[in-house]
Each structure stands twice: as C-alpha cells, then as structure tokens.
Design a protein around this motif. Sequence first.
Motif, PDB file in Angstrom:
ATOM      1  N   CYS A   1     -32.725 111.855  54.804  1.00  0.00           N
ATOM      2  CA  CYS A   1     -32.804 111.520  56.066  1.00  0.00           C
ATOM      3  C   CYS A   1     -34.353 110.696  55.837  1.00  0.00           C
ATOM      4  O   CYS A   1     -34.635 109.817  56.722  1.00  0.00           O
ATOM      5  CB  CYS A   1     -32.657 112.372  57.186  1.00  0.00           C
TER       6      CYS A   1
ATOM      7  N   VAL B   1     -30.464 106.967  60.714  1.00  0.00           N
ATOM      8  CA  VAL B   1     -29.417 107.992  60.013  1.00  0.00           C
ATOM      9  C   VAL B   1     -28.332 108.196  60.918  1.00  0.00           C
ATOM     10  O   VAL B   1     -28.425 108.896  61.766  1.00  0.00           O
ATOM     11  CB  VAL B   1     -29.997 109.403  59.516  1.00  0.00           C
TER      12      VAL B   1
ATOM     13  N   GLY C   1     -32.452 115.443  60.845  1.00  0.00           N
ATOM     14  CA  GLY C   1     -32.791 114.213  60.551  1.00  0.00           C
ATOM     15  C   GLY C   1     -31.822 113.087  61.003  1.00  0.00           C
ATOM     16  O   GLY C   1     -32.065 111.916  61.034  1.00  0.00           O
ATOM     17  N   GLY C   2     -30.542 113.596  61.670  1.00  0.00           N
ATOM     18  CA  GLY C   2     -29.933 112.625  62.256  1.00  0.00           C
ATOM     19  C   GLY C   2     -30.468 111.764  63.323  1.00  0.00           C
ATOM     20  O   GLY C   2     -30.863 112.310  64.200  1.00  0.00           O
TER      21      GLY C   2
END
Length: 953
Positions: A665, A675, A695-696
């Motif tokens: 990410c 991401v 991290g999304g």
Amino acid sequence: MTEAIDLGTANEFIPRHIGPREADTANMLEQLGYDSLDALIASVIPESIKGSSVLELSAGLSEADALAKIKAIAVKNQQFSTHIGQGYYGTHTPSPILRNLLENPAWYTAYTPYQPEISQGRLEALLNFQTLISDLSGLPITNASLLDEATAAAEAMTFCKRLSKNKASNAFFASQHCHPQTLDVLRTRAEPLGIEVVIGDEREITDASAYFGALLQYPASNGDIFDYRELVERFHAAKALVAVAADLLALTLLTPPGEFGADVALGSAQRFGVPLGFGGPHAAYFATRDAFKRDMPGRLVGVSVDRFGKPALRLAMQTREQHIRREKATSNICTAQVLLANIASMYAVYHGPQGLTRIAKRVHQLTAILAQGLAKLGLVVEQQSFFDTLSLATGSKTAALHAKARTLGINLREIDGERLGLSLDETTNQAAVERLWQVFAEPGQSPDFAELAATVASQLPQALLRQSAILTHPVFNRYHSETELMRYLRKLADKDLALDRSMIPLGSCTMKLNAASEMIPVTWAEFGNLHPFAPAEQSQGYTQLTTELEAMLCAATGYDGMSLQPNAGSQGEYAGLLAIRAYHRSRGDDQRDICLIPQSAHGTNPATASMAGMRVVVTACDARGNVDIDDLRAKAEEHKERLAALMITYPSTHGVFEEGIREICQIVHDNGGQVYIDGANMNAMVGLCAPGQFGGDVSHLNLHKTFCIPHGGGGPGVGPIGVKAHLIPFLPGHEKMARKEGAVSAAPFGSASILPITWMYITMMGGQGLKRASQLAILNANYIARRLEEHYPVLYTGSNSLVAHECILDLRPLKETSGISVDDVAKRLIDFGFHAPTMSFPVAGTLMIEPTESESKEELDRFCDAMIAIRAEIHAVERGELDPEDNPLKHAPHTAAELVGEWTHGYSREQAVYPVASLIEAKYWPPVGRVDNVFGDRNLVCACPSIEAYQEA
C-alpha cells in the motif's frame, strides 16, 4: 437454596450461527498444535496489520430482541398508495411463490449453477424466464437476467458500440422519454469510455448516421406509446443499432420490439410478482438477435445433453465470462438476479398467457377510465395513446395537488413544476381510481365510475396491437392451481443441491448460514411496499436502517464513509474505481489511468478497470502466490506519473494473508496512486484487521458473502463500497440524493430491501460475535487443510504453514499419475452429496475450499472423509485396481435411473452410489448424468424447446 437465574435475555444467536461447539474447537486446535484460538489467529495474521481492527460495536442482541428492534424501524416507513411508476410498480407476489420460493432456503441458499448436474431445478426456472422474455420481446436470445433496468441499458449501450457498423460515430442517442434514472446511469457508464450520450426527442432526429446506437422507451416514461418502426429503419439504414427499454406487462398487448426491428430489448421484470422493495433487488432482462448471442452480457442458460444423451440444462458459453477474458472482457457482470428472475418466471408460469393478458387489460382499462374521468374534471391528459401511465399539465396547481394527494395517502410522480404523472398497476382497483379523482375534484364532483366503465374504449394504438401469441409452451399452461404450482416448485427444488442439504465448500464465495431471523424482515410490507422515489419523509425507516448499516460497515472495515448503492460486487468494484478516478481529476491529475493488478486477482478486477477507462498493468506473483513486491515497486515507479490505482484482494485469492500488505500500500501511495482492496475475502478479517486501517483507500464488500445475504442461485447481491474520508465526495450519487452525479444503479440504495439481512446479522452478532466468526472461519479452513494435506498437496500457505479462510488443493499431479482430472473429482463429490469446491480458480487443476464459520465439525469431517475416500479411489486407479476409463470418478455422478438399468461397469453399484455408509440414510440423487458442455455450446438452445424440436436439433 434456590438456584440463581440470569433474568436477562440470552443471546443464543452467536452459537447458532457458528457451527463448531467449544469441545470441537478445542479438538481442532489440538490437531493444529495450538492451545487457544487466539494463538492460532496470532500465527495467521501478519505482525504488520495486527491491531488494525477498529470494530467498536455493541454486544449482540438475541434474535427476538433484534427482530423487535428492526420492526420498530420498519414501521417508520409509511405505506402510501403509490402511483409514481417510472419503472417501479405495485404487484402481488402470489402466496405459493412467496412461501415455496422466496421464503424457501432450498431456493435462496443455492449457489450459481456452475455445476449443472446439481442445479437442474433452478436452471429450469431460469430457462422459463428466458422463454418468457423471448416470447414477450420478440427476440430469440435472452440472458438469465441482469441487475436492474438502468444498468441493463448501460450494457446495451456498450453492446451497440461493439457491434454497430457505424464505426465513425462515438455518439449514442438516448430518448428523453426514457426513465430519468436510466439516463443518469448511462451518463455515468459512458464518461470513462469516452462515449457521448446525446439526449433528445427521437421524433426530431434528422441525421441517424450521427449515432452508433440508440435507446428508446416503450411505452415512454411519461406514458406515451410511440410507433418506432420508421425510426428503427432509419437507424438501421445508417448502420446504427437500436435498443428498446420495454415494459413486460405492456408487451402482452403491444407489438414486441423484435417485431418492429429492435436489435436489443431490455427492461425490468419487477412487476411480475417482485415487491417494490425501495428499489431492489429486481431482475432486469436483456434480449437480442441470434447473430449477437456471443456478445451478450450476463449469463445464459442453454440446453445440452448428459452422458446418456438425455436433455440437460447448463450455463452456456461460459468462456465469455469476465474472469477468463479479464481486461478484454466486454462487461464485468459476473452474476444475475437469479432469485428474482425465478420469482418472475414462476409468476408467468402461475398466471399463464391468459392470466398475464387479463392483468394487463385490466390495468389498461382502469387507466382509460381514470383518463376519461380526469378529462371530465377539466385536466389536460397529455397522452393520445397509453398503457398504464398518464402525465397531466397541471401548471401552477402542481405543488398543491401533490400536497392534497399526500393528505389522502397517495403519491404521484413529480415530473416538473407544472406537470405531474400517475401510473396504475396490478394492485389498482376501482376504489383507487376514485381516490385519484378526489385529488383533482372539488367535493362531490367526482365522476361516476360505472358510467365511464360502460363506455370507455381502449387507448392502445390499433397499429401496434400485438398479433403474435405468447407463452405457448406447456410449462406456462399447466401449473395454474396452487396444488400444481406447489408441487412443481418442490420438484424443481428436489433436483438441486443447496445449503439446506449440505456444506457448499466454495472458495472465494463464502457460502455461510443465511439465518431465518435475518431473512424474516425481507418480506415485511413495511420494507417491501415502498417505492424508491417516495418522498423522504415516508422512508424514515429506511433512512435509519441505511444510516445505521453504513456505520456498522465502517466499523467493520475501518473506512470513513460507505455507499450502499452498488447492487452487486461487480458494481462495487466499478463504483470504487470511479471514486478514485474522480478524486484524481479533482486534483488535476487527469492523466492518471494506470491500474496495477496482480496476476492472482479476481477476473472482475481487470474487467472493471477497463470499464472505468483505466489501462491494466499486471504485476507478478512469487512462487508462494504472493505479490512480487519488487516487481510491483518497479512498475509503480515506471508508471509514477500515470499511476491511478492498485487493485488487490486481501487475504489473497490464494487464501493467504500476505506479509507485505502495508508495504504494498505504501509503495502505491508513494507513487501517487490509490489502493483498492477487493473485499471478497472480508470474512477472514472482520474484527481481526481492517483494510481501511492498514492502507486501503476503498474497498467493496460482498454482503452476499461475508454479511449473510444469501446467494439465491446466483443473485441477488449487494456490493457497497467503503472509502477513506478524501474519497467520500466521490461516492455514487443519485437524483434523489445530495450528490446528483455518478449513479451506478437505478435506485439510490440499490437492492435496499435485502439490507435488513445484513443489519440483522451484525446486530445479533455484535462486535465480539463478528470477531469470533472470523476466527472460526480461519480455524475451519486450517482444519480441513491439515486433514487433507497428506492426501492432496495444499498449494499455498502463509509463513507459519497456515492458510487464511480458504485453502487450495493441488490436483495437477493426480492427472499425471492416474488420468483423473479436477472435473472428475468435482463430479464424484456429487455422489457423496457435496457441491464441489471452486474449480481451477485461481490456478488451473486445483480445488479451492472455503468452509466458513457456519459449518460444524461433523460436516467438515464428512467432507474430508469424502475427499479421502475419493483419493483412495484414485490410488486404486494408479495401482491398476480400477480401470483408467471405467471407474467411479470418470462416470460420476451416478443417477438412480442408471442404477436400475443394465450395469456394465467394472465397479459395483454400491461403490457408485453408496461409497460411504452414511449416505444410505440421506442420499442426494442427481437428476442427470455428467453434462456435455461442448455439445451445449455448439447446439445452443436458450428457450424452452419442445421435445420434438429438441430432437430435430
């Protein structure tokens, strides 16, 4: 001394949802070498993402308390008499269909019919649907349904673009007489593809060659019935294709689109017995010419033969599906609205051609009476010819008339400030017409209904009256009594293998319990009878439900905002990438169009990226199936100036929690991209780790996987997207919402009427229950992997030799040593009473198994015993004890008819059908032998053929 009793209400739902008992859990953990569930999970979840879960939900409620709570929400929805129309109409769901199909787990827990031998019942129901659509539309090829009318129109636009011979044009004409929500979705779909949508009055077109295709509405959204024959000829002369959005009930009386030259007919089957449900789920239809069948979106049921030469049904032409074509796919649709299509098909079976025509004539007659009465009251009815819908020129009185209507409990359509509309439907009666007159009349001035009924004439155009017969096949002319229909539905259900019979161990598909308490609110009138465009003050129950559900899903994922509009996982993917695209453009980064996608990704991912106007760059995976981080970094840096997004599935499609997800990410963010984490495998993460925290930027969720909405034989689904705060402004909009742009579905909340299922699941499980479910899903998968690893190699594992929520068994070596293929094992499992695991995805020649948390240890062991017994049979082939061609695997599945016939095999009848003793008490008998896929594709029949016609073919 009296025993102290806990007087609080016990929450028994969590242990009812989760299969293994405490002793079973301890036993499985012992076999895996762990002394606690926490210790196992600590070895599965990578260190880098531990503690990322933000699941702050209250304790779960009991089933009774949760039902009482959602009932209090439901009653806040006001049930007015609704005459809004606009593609959504009141209908009566026949009680035997409601009870024996919609509320029957034999129908709603079934999976997509990829394994035809165990799906003949639902395939027959879908073939009936296709026959219904083909008959009414006048076009020979039709699919097994799409998601809704608006997205079907968008599919028709891109279909016309591919097939039109007018290659010089990039413009698509859409009639201003189409439903407004359809035009909105067309705009959304066209923009990333660079298609220009021109909206106008088709009667004013002077140059048809300016367009590669056109969309017309029949009857028009406001009620008019236009004769399109000459216009269609002009478009065809200009090498353009024509799609017609047509009302199915009207087509029982009007010339079908196929007979006046249309290349595509599309629309909604909602009014064939499917409740309004605040917009969905509803089955759309899509029909076209035989020459275009290979390009048709969606799934198609066809007729083939089994190994005995007996007719058998199957999904035809599966090689068109996006998971094989990937970025070259013409659509990312990987599902249908099967449960709803089956309701519509059985509605037609129950009513038959005479019944459907009678309903249509009655609706039209009432509309004609209504129109004549309105004219007597001095209203200007704008239609010269119509079916069930009128628009009135009401000038400055419009707002006051709407207000008066609502005091009478009536909703009319808001067209604009000086016009209103009203539609009638199957539920309309004389009293409803008289109440409508009251809206417009002074007290005591309403027309005399009986007097008008005695003199009113049809207002259908004589030149467009239907001449061709409909629904002549016997299936539509037999089951008209409740007894007959009940038995027909039971006969079809008995042919199928659904979750009510056995575990369905499909990897990536999460076939878990769809609890009865979750399903009950779906058929409540308070949720089912609401029009999606009803005034906001009448839908306060839905407002509360959706607001609370969005918050629950944000808590489960770690995201800041949520949209419930996407009505399938594919639509969620698409909406997520559109949000990323719009975000980049808002910052002036219009050039960002590269989407990185690992080799192991779901096939929908590259298809969706292409639809969103992005270019796919594939990144490598290493020998363990993980993303090759060095290759990812190199490609992210190479495309740094154009990088838009990474699409990655987590846990991976290989069933592993990849260690480097945070680093992955970060690489994408460092190079300017966003991401997208595919939420298909969220069932391994809820309560353990949250994509929005590690991290999304955006994820879609499959509510029909992780969050308990049933698969329904291949649909319905819901694919909402969660996003971080910076993407919230770019969530899907709708004309009925604050943000007007970016609609991806026809209704503001997509398939709203099945959202209570997920609300109930989360409410009953609570935060701790959801976490426990994820833990047990991981435990069950690892238990199966451990029991089977000495018999079949487990292809991928994490760093501690553990899998996530699913495992992949490698059967490729067996092909070399025995000639037994993955298909043979899958078909042999049917003889043991099991649906096969996911075959040859993501790796050819493998089986991907996902047991879910809902399966008991007894059922897991029954499955493992079956797989071990099958391995013993393969050993017998390898040792020469069973013939390489004449063995139970090559001839599986075995039918009852074969058993009582002449037995020519070198193995016994008992080994064929009772390979383990437990089957003697509870045996599933497949209705057909192994189906010939090649024959089916070469001899495609997609409507109910007579036996004679089939034999001739």
